[in-house]
Design a protein around this motif. Sequence first.
Motif, PDB file in Angstrom:
ATOM      1  N   SER A   1       0.865  -1.178   0.000  1.00 26.59           N
ATOM      2  CA  SER A   1       0.000   0.000   0.000  1.00 26.59           C
ATOM      3  C   SER A   1       0.897   1.222   0.000  1.00 26.59           C
ATOM      4  O   SER A   1       1.904   1.260   0.724  1.00 26.59           O
ATOM      5  CB  SER A   1      -0.906   0.002   1.241  1.00 26.59           C
ATOM      6  N   TYR A   2       0.564   2.215  -0.806  1.00 29.49           N
ATOM      7  CA  TYR A   2       1.433   3.383  -0.881  1.00 29.49           C
ATOM      8  C   TYR A   2       0.607   4.647  -1.115  1.00 29.49           C
ATOM      9  O   TYR A   2      -0.432   4.644  -1.762  1.00 29.49           O
ATOM     10  CB  TYR A   2       2.483   3.220  -1.987  1.00 29.49           C
ATOM     11  N   ASP A   3       1.087   5.728  -0.516  1.00 36.96           N
ATOM     12  CA  ASP A   3       0.497   7.054  -0.684  1.00 36.96           C
ATOM     13  C   ASP A   3       1.374   7.856  -1.640  1.00 36.96           C
ATOM     14  O   ASP A   3       2.605   7.780  -1.556  1.00 36.96           O
ATOM     15  CB  ASP A   3       0.417   7.787   0.654  1.00 36.96           C
ATOM     16  N   PHE A   4       0.741   8.613  -2.497  1.00 36.30           N
ATOM     17  CA  PHE A   4       1.517   9.433  -3.426  1.00 36.30           C
ATOM     18  C   PHE A   4       0.745  10.700  -3.780  1.00 36.30           C
ATOM     19  O   PHE A   4      -0.459  10.792  -3.577  1.00 36.30           O
ATOM     20  CB  PHE A   4       1.883   8.637  -4.688  1.00 36.30           C
ATOM     21  N   ARG A   5       1.478  11.669  -4.317  1.00 36.57           N
ATOM     22  CA  ARG A   5       0.890  12.926  -4.757  1.00 36.57           C
ATOM     23  C   ARG A   5       0.646  12.857  -6.261  1.00 36.57           C
ATOM     24  O   ARG A   5       1.478  12.337  -7.001  1.00 36.57           O
ATOM     25  CB  ARG A   5       1.809  14.096  -4.434  1.00 36.57           C
ATOM     26  N   SER A   6      -0.465  13.416  -6.679  1.00 40.57           N
ATOM     27  CA  SER A   6      -0.769  13.413  -8.106  1.00 40.57           C
ATOM     28  C   SER A   6      -1.800  14.501  -8.401  1.00 40.57           C
ATOM     29  O   SER A   6      -2.242  15.231  -7.515  1.00 40.57           O
ATOM     30  CB  SER A   6      -1.295  12.033  -8.526  1.00 40.57           C
ATOM     31  N   THR A   7      -2.170  14.597  -9.671  1.00 38.71           N
ATOM     32  CA  THR A   7      -3.268  15.451 -10.124  1.00 38.71           C
ATOM     33  C   THR A   7      -4.079  14.644 -11.125  1.00 38.71           C
ATOM     34  O   THR A   7      -3.619  13.607 -11.625  1.00 38.71           O
ATOM     35  CB  THR A   7      -2.750  16.736 -10.796  1.00 38.71           C
ATOM     36  N   ALA A   8      -5.263  15.110 -11.421  1.00 40.05           N
ATOM     37  CA  ALA A   8      -6.096  14.406 -12.399  1.00 40.05           C
ATOM     38  C   ALA A   8      -5.403  14.351 -13.764  1.00 40.05           C
ATOM     39  O   ALA A   8      -5.522  13.363 -14.494  1.00 40.05           O
ATOM     40  CB  ALA A   8      -7.453  15.089 -12.518  1.00 40.05           C
ATOM     41  N   GLU A   9      -4.659  15.393 -14.101  1.00 38.97           N
ATOM     42  CA  GLU A   9      -3.985  15.439 -15.401  1.00 38.97           C
ATOM     43  C   GLU A   9      -2.797  14.477 -15.459  1.00 38.97           C
ATOM     44  O   GLU A   9      -2.484  13.904 -16.505  1.00 38.97           O
ATOM     45  CB  GLU A   9      -3.499  16.861 -15.700  1.00 38.97           C
ATOM     46  N   LEU A  10      -2.115  14.275 -14.317  1.00 37.50           N
ATOM     47  CA  LEU A  10      -0.909  13.439 -14.282  1.00 37.50           C
ATOM     48  C   LEU A  10      -1.197  11.994 -13.904  1.00 37.50           C
ATOM     49  O   LEU A  10      -0.314  11.138 -14.040  1.00 37.50           O
ATOM     50  CB  LEU A  10       0.095  14.014 -13.274  1.00 37.50           C
ATOM     51  N   PHE A  11      -2.396  11.703 -13.432  1.00 40.80           N
ATOM     52  CA  PHE A  11      -2.642  10.439 -12.741  1.00 40.80           C
ATOM     53  C   PHE A  11      -2.293   9.213 -13.586  1.00 40.80           C
ATOM     54  O   PHE A  11      -1.664   8.272 -13.095  1.00 40.80           O
ATOM     55  CB  PHE A  11      -4.106  10.360 -12.292  1.00 40.80           C
ATOM     56  N   ILE A  12      -2.700   9.180 -14.832  1.00 45.18           N
ATOM     57  CA  ILE A  12      -2.510   7.966 -15.631  1.00 45.18           C
ATOM     58  C   ILE A  12      -1.025   7.595 -15.728  1.00 45.18           C
ATOM     59  O   ILE A  12      -0.633   6.448 -15.500  1.00 45.18           O
ATOM     60  CB  ILE A  12      -3.142   8.129 -17.021  1.00 45.18           C
ATOM     61  N   THR A  13      -0.186   8.557 -16.061  1.00 45.53           N
ATOM     62  CA  THR A  13       1.241   8.257 -16.165  1.00 45.53           C
ATOM     63  C   THR A  13       1.929   8.250 -14.798  1.00 45.53           C
ATOM     64  O   THR A  13       2.795   7.411 -14.530  1.00 45.53           O
ATOM     65  CB  THR A  13       1.935   9.278 -17.072  1.00 45.53           C
ATOM     66  N   GLN A  14       1.530   9.177 -13.923  1.00 43.74           N
ATOM     67  CA  GLN A  14       2.165   9.302 -12.607  1.00 43.74           C
ATOM     68  C   GLN A  14       1.970   8.052 -11.767  1.00 43.74           C
ATOM     69  O   GLN A  14       2.896   7.546 -11.139  1.00 43.74           O
ATOM     70  CB  GLN A  14       1.586  10.516 -11.867  1.00 43.74           C
ATOM     71  N   SER A  15       0.754   7.520 -11.737  1.00 40.84           N
ATOM     72  CA  SER A  15       0.460   6.358 -10.896  1.00 40.84           C
ATOM     73  C   SER A  15       1.253   5.135 -11.344  1.00 40.84           C
ATOM     74  O   SER A  15       1.693   4.335 -10.510  1.00 40.84           O
ATOM     75  CB  SER A  15      -1.039   6.061 -10.910  1.00 40.84           C
TER      76      SER A  15
END
Length: 358
Positions: free
Chosen positions: A328-342
């Motif tokens: 399980s992990y917590d991370f920072r993201s945005t709706a625009e970055l989520f697909i690649t960021q995650s």
Amino acid sequence: MSIIQRGADDFMQYLGHFLSLVGLPYAIGFLALCFWWRWWLLVPAGIVAAVLAKIEYASVNASDGAGVAFGIILVVFAMIGAASGFVASGIVLIGRTTRLRALQAVFVLPTVFIVGFGSYFAVTWTQQKTREARYAPPSAACLDNLHPARIADAAITIPVAPGILLYGDGMSDDHYILWSNPDARAFCNKADGGSATLKSVVFMLDGSPARREMETKRPFCSRLHPEYPWAEMACHLIPTDVIPDKPVKMTVSVKASGFDPSARERDAMLKNQPTVASDGLRTYRSKNDSYLQRPDGYFAQCHDHRSKSQPWLSCTATEELSDKLAISYDFRSTAELFITQSAIVADNARAIFNSLKP
């Protein structure tokens, strides 16, 4: 006169003032109870003194202002004096009963007066030395070496580094905060003894400045660690406007056989109707939280802080790492970055755990 000698003279002068200051309430408390040489008088007097001391201490402790510490010191020494006087009277009474010459008042009163006054400083000194020993840095071997442990069927080696929190497979108090000297020492002893079996490994890579400042003073942070992809984040506070490509917190834990660690979140997500973006990102909203789902089915629960100081989503994802482990992990993201960021964060979360494998 040298600076050292002048400092020593100033210290002795300060100490003399302090002793004369606290000596008066101590002497008053001592004299109040040191001459009650009848049991039927001493016991009630002691009870009354204890009640009055408790009331006075609570009253002073509940006050505020610059003089509170001063008042507490005076009350404490008066209480110590009264307790010493009570003991002195008791010893005198015992001496009268047993007819022991050594327990006569002329010997007992000055002896107990001196010992009782010094007891505060002896206890304070002992507590200070005990505290120093407890919080002293671990040995160089503990700080520099890797320590073997197991979690489920995975063998790992763990450095004493900031941000690492370990939970053993014992009771709830079987845990080790590796930026705490006592916990680090206890874990080194257990791991090097070959009995460190864990149920959870936690990397806390994002934290408050106060905690981070304390952690980064660990020897681990005094040199570079290219072998650990998490070392830079563990040793440096992440600016609030940065969205790192690694999780800010990651937990690997033992899971029950056949248990799906993301089942509950998935059920909660599917109770809501999604909105679908042009890139295929699905957003399931639930009050202040939302679930973001990639076209391949990966999803995370996210929270929008709606704050200028935190201009990103706080997301949490939970997956199976193996048949026996969940991550399980917590991370920072945005709706625009989520697909690649995650996707990048997920790979890096696994890399963080894999870096512990020998």
